[in-house]
Design a protein around this motif. Structure first.
Motif, PDB file in Angstrom:
ATOM      1  N   TYR A 223      75.851  25.741  57.555  1.00 46.29           N
ATOM      2  CA  TYR A 223      75.623  26.894  57.070  1.00 46.29           C
ATOM      3  C   TYR A 223      76.963  27.700  57.206  1.00 46.29           C
ATOM      4  CZ  TYR A 223      70.791  25.504  56.079  1.00 46.29           C
ATOM      5  OH  TYR A 223      69.697  25.213  55.665  1.00 46.29           O
ATOM      6  N   ASN A 224      77.341  28.553  56.590  1.00 48.45           N
ATOM      7  CA  ASN A 224      78.164  29.602  56.517  1.00 48.45           C
ATOM      8  C   ASN A 224      77.479  30.908  57.000  1.00 48.45           C
ATOM      9  OD1 ASN A 224      77.355  30.840  54.347  1.00 48.45           O
ATOM     10  ND2 ASN A 224      79.014  30.190  52.878  1.00 48.45           N
ATOM     11  N   LYS A 225      78.033  32.016  57.357  1.00 50.01           N
ATOM     12  CA  LYS A 225      77.505  33.350  57.783  1.00 50.01           C
ATOM     13  C   LYS A 225      76.515  33.974  56.642  1.00 50.01           C
ATOM     14  CE  LYS A 225      81.231  36.134  56.362  1.00 50.01           C
ATOM     15  NZ  LYS A 225      82.666  37.053  56.675  1.00 50.01           N
ATOM     16  N   ASP A 226      76.623  33.474  55.363  1.00 52.63           N
ATOM     17  CA  ASP A 226      75.744  33.854  54.429  1.00 52.63           C
ATOM     18  C   ASP A 226      74.464  33.097  54.325  1.00 52.63           C
ATOM     19  OD1 ASP A 226      77.209  36.399  54.087  1.00 52.63           O
ATOM     20  OD2 ASP A 226      78.718  35.080  52.881  1.00 52.63           O
ATOM     21  N   LEU A 227      74.595  32.209  55.151  1.00 52.05           N
ATOM     22  CA  LEU A 227      73.499  30.969  55.223  1.00 52.05           C
ATOM     23  C   LEU A 227      73.562  30.186  53.879  1.00 52.05           C
ATOM     24  CD1 LEU A 227      70.344  32.905  56.468  1.00 52.05           C
ATOM     25  CD2 LEU A 227      72.169  31.687  57.799  1.00 52.05           C
ATOM     26  N   GLU A 228      74.788  30.063  53.416  1.00 51.98           N
ATOM     27  CA  GLU A 228      74.948  29.097  52.159  1.00 51.98           C
ATOM     28  C   GLU A 228      75.346  27.889  52.594  1.00 51.98           C
ATOM     29  OE1 GLU A 228      76.570  32.427  48.730  1.00 51.98           O
ATOM     30  OE2 GLU A 228      77.896  31.130  50.292  1.00 51.98           O
ATOM     31  N   VAL A 229      74.856  26.643  52.114  1.00 51.32           N
ATOM     32  CA  VAL A 229      75.082  25.052  52.593  1.00 51.32           C
ATOM     33  C   VAL A 229      76.476  24.956  51.917  1.00 51.32           C
ATOM     34  CG1 VAL A 229      74.399  23.164  52.593  1.00 51.32           C
ATOM     35  CG2 VAL A 229      72.686  24.773  52.775  1.00 51.32           C
ATOM     36  N   TYR A 230      77.499  24.391  52.710  1.00 50.45           N
ATOM     37  CA  TYR A 230      78.658  23.766  52.228  1.00 50.45           C
ATOM     38  C   TYR A 230      78.980  22.326  53.098  1.00 50.45           C
ATOM     39  CZ  TYR A 230      80.987  25.597  56.025  1.00 50.45           C
ATOM     40  OH  TYR A 230      81.411  26.025  57.640  1.00 50.45           O
ATOM     41  N   ASN A 231      79.774  21.460  52.996  1.00 50.60           N
ATOM     42  CA  ASN A 231      80.190  20.547  53.398  1.00 50.60           C
ATOM     43  C   ASN A 231      81.419  20.318  54.263  1.00 50.60           C
ATOM     44  OD1 ASN A 231      78.348  18.019  52.576  1.00 50.60           O
ATOM     45  ND2 ASN A 231      79.020  18.655  50.687  1.00 50.60           N
ATOM     46  N   LYS A 232      81.523  19.883  55.684  1.00 58.42           N
ATOM     47  CA  LYS A 232      82.479  19.795  56.296  1.00 58.42           C
ATOM     48  C   LYS A 232      82.843  18.191  56.263  1.00 58.42           C
ATOM     49  CE  LYS A 232      83.182  23.496  59.653  1.00 58.42           C
ATOM     50  NZ  LYS A 232      83.391  23.607  60.927  1.00 58.42           N
ATOM     51  N   TYR A 233      83.942  17.854  56.369  1.00 59.03           N
ATOM     52  CA  TYR A 233      84.426  16.348  56.258  1.00 59.03           C
ATOM     53  C   TYR A 233      85.113  16.147  57.595  1.00 59.03           C
ATOM     54  CZ  TYR A 233      83.201  17.064  51.267  1.00 59.03           C
ATOM     55  OH  TYR A 233      82.386  17.260  50.251  1.00 59.03           O
ATOM     56  N   TRP A 234      84.944  14.893  58.122  1.00 64.54           N
ATOM     57  CA  TRP A 234      85.504  14.544  59.290  1.00 64.54           C
ATOM     58  C   TRP A 234      86.601  13.371  59.322  1.00 64.54           C
ATOM     59  CZ3 TRP A 234      83.585  16.761  64.249  1.00 64.54           C
ATOM     60  CH2 TRP A 234      82.663  17.535  64.033  1.00 64.54           C
ATOM     61  N   TRP A 235      87.399  13.294  59.899  1.00 65.40           N
ATOM     62  CA  TRP A 235      88.479  12.227  60.137  1.00 65.40           C
ATOM     63  C   TRP A 235      88.874  11.816  61.587  1.00 65.40           C
ATOM     64  CZ3 TRP A 235      88.660  15.423  55.976  1.00 65.40           C
ATOM     65  CH2 TRP A 235      88.548  15.037  54.647  1.00 65.40           C
ATOM     66  N   ARG A 236      89.049  10.843  61.991  1.00 61.08           N
ATOM     67  CA  ARG A 236      89.600  10.408  63.197  1.00 61.08           C
ATOM     68  C   ARG A 236      91.081   9.865  62.929  1.00 61.08           C
ATOM     69  NH1 ARG A 236      89.913   5.685  66.366  1.00 61.08           N
ATOM     70  NH2 ARG A 236      88.841   4.647  64.731  1.00 61.08           N
ATOM     71  N   TYR A 237      92.028  10.182  63.886  1.00 62.48           N
ATOM     72  CA  TYR A 237      93.165   9.611  63.233  1.00 62.48           C
ATOM     73  C   TYR A 237      93.828   9.173  64.853  1.00 62.48           C
ATOM     74  CZ  TYR A 237      94.949  14.292  64.827  1.00 62.48           C
ATOM     75  OH  TYR A 237      95.039  15.626  65.356  1.00 62.48           O
ATOM     76  N   CYS A 238      94.254   8.006  64.898  1.00 58.58           N
ATOM     77  CA  CYS A 238      94.995   7.224  65.873  1.00 58.58           C
ATOM     78  C   CYS A 238      96.457   7.191  65.920  1.00 58.58           C
ATOM     79  CB  CYS A 238      94.379   5.927  66.191  1.00 58.58           C
ATOM     80  SG  CYS A 238      94.931   4.855  67.410  1.00 58.58           S
ATOM     81  N   ILE A 239      97.226   7.753  66.729  1.00 58.07           N
ATOM     82  CA  ILE A 239      98.728   8.044  66.812  1.00 58.07           C
ATOM     83  C   ILE A 239      99.186   7.109  67.782  1.00 58.07           C
ATOM     84  CG2 ILE A 239     100.628   9.312  66.841  1.00 58.07           C
ATOM     85  CD1 ILE A 239      99.261  11.499  65.637  1.00 58.07           C
ATOM     86  N   SER A 291      92.610  11.704  67.979  1.00 60.79           N
ATOM     87  CA  SER A 291      92.218  12.707  68.049  1.00 60.79           C
ATOM     88  C   SER A 291      91.242  13.034  66.507  1.00 60.79           C
ATOM     89  CB  SER A 291      93.072  13.772  67.699  1.00 60.79           C
ATOM     90  OG  SER A 291      92.851  15.107  67.967  1.00 60.79           O
ATOM     91  N   HIS A 292      90.637  14.303  66.287  1.00 57.11           N
ATOM     92  CA  HIS A 292      89.581  14.413  64.981  1.00 57.11           C
ATOM     93  C   HIS A 292      90.322  15.643  64.463  1.00 57.11           C
ATOM     94  CE1 HIS A 292      87.625  11.968  68.095  1.00 57.11           C
ATOM     95  NE2 HIS A 292      86.994  11.716  66.858  1.00 57.11           N
ATOM     96  N   ILE A 293      89.837  15.775  62.947  1.00 59.06           N
ATOM     97  CA  ILE A 293      90.183  16.664  62.360  1.00 59.06           C
ATOM     98  C   ILE A 293      89.108  16.994  61.289  1.00 59.06           C
ATOM     99  CG2 ILE A 293      91.361  15.532  60.624  1.00 59.06           C
ATOM    100  CD1 ILE A 293      92.375  19.174  61.588  1.00 59.06           C
ATOM    101  N   THR A 294      88.696  18.283  60.985  1.00 57.13           N
ATOM    102  CA  THR A 294      87.758  18.699  60.021  1.00 57.13           C
ATOM    103  C   THR A 294      88.166  19.414  58.733  1.00 57.13           C
ATOM    104  OG1 THR A 294      86.890  20.440  60.988  1.00 57.13           O
ATOM    105  CG2 THR A 294      85.808  18.573  61.918  1.00 57.13           C
ATOM    106  N   LEU A 295      87.892  19.339  57.761  1.00 58.62           N
ATOM    107  CA  LEU A 295      88.145  20.075  56.714  1.00 58.62           C
ATOM    108  C   LEU A 295      87.169  20.448  55.722  1.00 58.62           C
ATOM    109  CD1 LEU A 295      91.189  17.966  55.082  1.00 58.62           C
ATOM    110  CD2 LEU A 295      91.408  19.812  56.893  1.00 58.62           C
ATOM    111  N   GLU A 296      87.137  21.510  55.061  1.00 57.93           N
ATOM    112  CA  GLU A 296      86.050  21.825  54.182  1.00 57.93           C
ATOM    113  C   GLU A 296      86.167  21.532  52.811  1.00 57.93           C
ATOM    114  OE1 GLU A 296      85.525  26.115  54.471  1.00 57.93           O
ATOM    115  OE2 GLU A 296      85.344  26.057  56.590  1.00 57.93           O
ATOM    116  N   CYS A 297      87.017  20.577  52.516  1.00 58.50           N
ATOM    117  CA  CYS A 297      87.010  19.855  51.180  1.00 58.50           C
ATOM    118  C   CYS A 297      87.188  18.491  51.483  1.00 58.50           C
ATOM    119  CB  CYS A 297      88.284  20.283  50.500  1.00 58.50           C
ATOM    120  SG  CYS A 297      89.986  20.216  50.970  1.00 58.50           S
TER     121      CYS A 297
END
Length: 341
Positions: A223-239, A291-297
C-alpha cells in the motif's frame, strides 16, 4: 604439503582442526591434520555437464561442494568488442551447488545463500508473504569445478540438506558417488523461477574482472500512503570481483546506479561492499557478495563503478557491467536453459 603438490598427486585433502583443553587454564591447543577425502578425476569438456551429486573443489574459492543442478546461461562480456545480441550470446554451463558448512566459514564469500519469494496461492502473492533464505547455496561456473570422487571411508560435505537431497551409490573401485533423490527434483520444479540462472554479465577493467548474476525473486502487493495497492518487484544479484593481475589492490568505494523503466533513477555511494574493503592479491584474488534491489516496475537495469587503491596509494576506477533486471513470468514448465540430470 602445498596444495599444488596435493593436486599433482590427485589427492584431495581438507584441513581438520583438533583441539584439547588444558587442565590449568581455558586456553585451547590446536593442531593441523590433513585428512584424505577423495581423488580428483579429469574435468568434463566445456559442453559436458556435471550431474547432480558430483562432488567438487572450487578452483578459486577453497571450498568443497556438490552439484545440485546444471544451468545453461547466456554470457554478456562487456569487454569484448564483437558483442552480439542477447539471443546470440555465447552460452556457458553454470551450477547450483551446496557448499560444505565448515569450508564456507573460511572463504571470502559474503551472504552465501539464496533468497526467494515463492507464491503462496498459485501464481499470486499475499500481502505479507515472506522471503525465504537457504544458506550454503552458491552458483559456480563450469571451469571452476574440480571434480572428485569420495573415498570409501571419507565423509561427504557437511550441510543439513545433503542427506535430504542426495543418496550414496557405492562404486566397484571403493569410492562412493551420489545421485539425486526425488525430493531434490521436486524442490527444483517447485522453485524453478527463483533458482533459475539465465544471464551472466562480465567486464574487465585494469585486470579486475567483475561478474554479475541477477536473480528475480518475485513481487509483492503493498500500500502507498493513499492506501492504494501497487506492486514491488524484487531481485537478488551476486557479484564476484577477481584480480587477474600480479599487483595487490584494495576496494575502497562503490557507486551503483539503478534505472527503472518508469523513468526513475537512483544513485548509491558507499565505502567498500557489505561493510568490507577487501584486498585482492595473487594469493587471495577474488571476493564475492550478494545484495538485493526493489523496483516499482517489472524492469530496469543497474550499472556502476568500484574505486580501487594500489599499494603505492594511486587509485583507479573499475566498471560494474550494466545488467538487466527483468520480471520472470512464473511458468514451472519453462525449461529453456534447464539441463535435466
Amino acid at each position: 604439503m602445498s596444495l599444488r603438490k596435493l593436486l599433482s598427486q590427485r589427492l584431495l585433502t581438507t584441513r581438520l582442526f583438533l583441539h584439547a583443553e588444558t587442565q590449568c587454564c581455558c586456553r585451547r591447543k590446536y593442531s593441523l591434520q590433513l585428512i584424505p577425502m577423495g581423488k580428483f578425476h579429469e574435468p568434463n569438456t566445456e559442453t559436458e555437464a556435471y550431474q547432480p551429486g558430483q562432488m567438487f573443489f572450487h578452483k578459486v574459492f577453497p571450498y568443497r561442494g556438490v552439484v545440485l543442478h546444471p544451468w545453461l546461461a547466456r554470457v554478456d562480456d562487456r569487454s569484448q568488442k564483437d558483442r552480439t545480441s542477447r539471443s546470440e550470446r555465447k552460452t556457458q554451463l553454470y551450477y547450483q551447488v551446496l557448499v560444505d558448512e565448515t569450508d564456507s566459514q573460511h572463504v571470502r564469500v559474503e551472504n552465501l545463500s539464496v533468497t526467494f519469494r515463492p507464491p503462496e496461492n498459485g501464481n499470486r502473492y499475499s500481502l505479507f508473504s515472506q522471503i525465504y533464505s537457504i544458506r550454503g547455496i552458491d552458483y559456480v561456473a563450469h571451469q571452476d569445478i574440480m571434480p572428485y570422487t569420495v573415498t570409501e571411508d571419507a565423509k561427504p560435505i557437511q550441510h543439513e540438506l545433503f542427506d535430504k537431497f542426495l543418496t550414496p551409490v557405492p562404486d566397484s573401485d571403493k569410492s562412493t558417488r551420489y545421485v539425486a533423490k526425488d525430493i531434490l527434483r521436486s524442490f527444483q520444479e517447485a522453485n524453478h523461477p527463483w533458482l533459475r540462472l539465465s544471464d551472466v554479465y562480465k567486464q574487465t577493467t585494469e585486470n579486475i574482472r567483475v561478474t554479475v548474476i541477477p536473480f528475480y525473486m518475485g513481487n509483492q502487493e503493498v500500500y502507498n500512503k493513499d492506501l492504494e495497492v501497487y506492486n514491488k518487484y524484487w531481485w537478488r544479484y551476486c557479484i564476484r570481483i577477481e584480480n587477474l593481475g600480479e599487483d595487490t589492490v584494495q576496494l575502497r568505494d562503490r557507486e551503483l546506479k539503478t534505472f527503472s523503466n518508469n523513468n526513475s533513477m537512483e544513485t548509491l555511494h558507499g565505502r567498500g561492499v557489505t561493510g568490507l574493503e577487501p584486498k585482492l592479491s595473487k594469493d587471495s584474488p577474488a571476493f564475492q557478495y550478494s545484495s538485493h534491489i526493489t523496483l516499482e516496475c517489472p524492469a530496469g537495469y543497474m550499472w556502476g563503478v568500484y574505486t580501487f587503491e594500489r599499494e603505492d596509494g594511486s587509485k583507479f576506477k573499475c566498471n560494474i557491467p550494466a545488467f538487466n533486471l527483468q520480471k520472470v513470468e512464473v511458468n514451472l514448465h519453462d525449461s529453456n536453459n534447464d539441463l535435466k540430470g
